[in-house]
Design a protein around this motif. Sequence first.
Motif: not given
Length: 362
Positions: A114, A141, A144-145, A149, A311-312, A314-316
């Motif tokens: 991150t 990762s 995704t970040l 993807k 975190r949110i 990064s997941d998005e």
Amino acid sequence: MFFKKKSQFDKIIKILTEVSTYPVLQKLVAEKRISFSEESHTLTLNLPFYAPQWLEKLQHDSLVPLASLFSQPLQWQVSENVLALQKNTQKTCMTKIKNIIVVASGKGGVGKSTVSVNLALALSKNGAKVGMLDADIYGPSLPTLLGVKDAQPSSSNGKLMNPIHAHGLVCNSIGFLVKDAEAMIWRGPMASKALQQVLNETDWPELDYLIVDMPPGTGDIQLTMSQNVPVSSAVIVTTAQDVALIDAQKGVAMFNKVDTHISGVIENMSVHTCSKCGHNEAIFGSGGGAKLAAQFSLPFLGVLPLHINYRIDSDEGIPTLVKNEHAHLVQPYFELAETLVMRLYCDLQAASQSISIMQVKP
């Protein structure tokens, strides 16, 4: 430099030095990168880095004291040139990359990926040409970040892969070539070979910085990057937690042993602010990053907060620096980026007697 009276220039430099919080200004003065024309009342700064927010602060803080020297407003002119580390650039892909910065940690779970992504975005938004390489072969990762993807690298000539474009960055990762459900059951030499292929068989454009997101630990990938790639510098990411600091010490020791320069230490997840009451709490402790830096006589580059939005986002796949919704989450990364490039500039200058340095206009 153009002056009728040298004493006037001395006054200008004295004011700029007093209001600046960055010691790098002293080096700019010593290297005659600051000039002034009395005829046009123009102050020119020839900067070897990108730091617009620092410049804005410098201009603001010096506005009143500098105005006392002149009867009309002072004009500012900025020329930015990024220093390039020229070391062992035999491979064609390396000749387009001025600086390779590896972001490493001794332990997983400290938020290194991150940090890598948002640091790269901060450099890019400050005007630099930035790319990213995902060096974590076993657990990539970056796709995704960065929200890519499903992307797959194409090839224009059947030999080199075209990097993936995302949020103003160019990037490549083994994650673009292997499905998420597949495991990389490879021994160290195979993983190192895969890393070198992703790096050397990518058609990188001209870049000021290539940020490399390293895997945790001190294994084959770290040795491959240190020994076979012209790395400009490494950055160590840790939390203040003792178990993270122990592993971070090993990371610092490894880079020192393989003669890879370290620009400094970043303490991530330093303070958590409760979204309900605003209470600040150092969940992982505090001061550990600064202590680690002092232990190895390294610069301490700064602290980054712990917040659920990181975190949110990064997941998005929409990094916090791209969303730009909360200044208190974005600003630390801009400050970190500017501190890092200034530190890198000072370090490259200090090492100029042992490595070849050239200025390249972006």
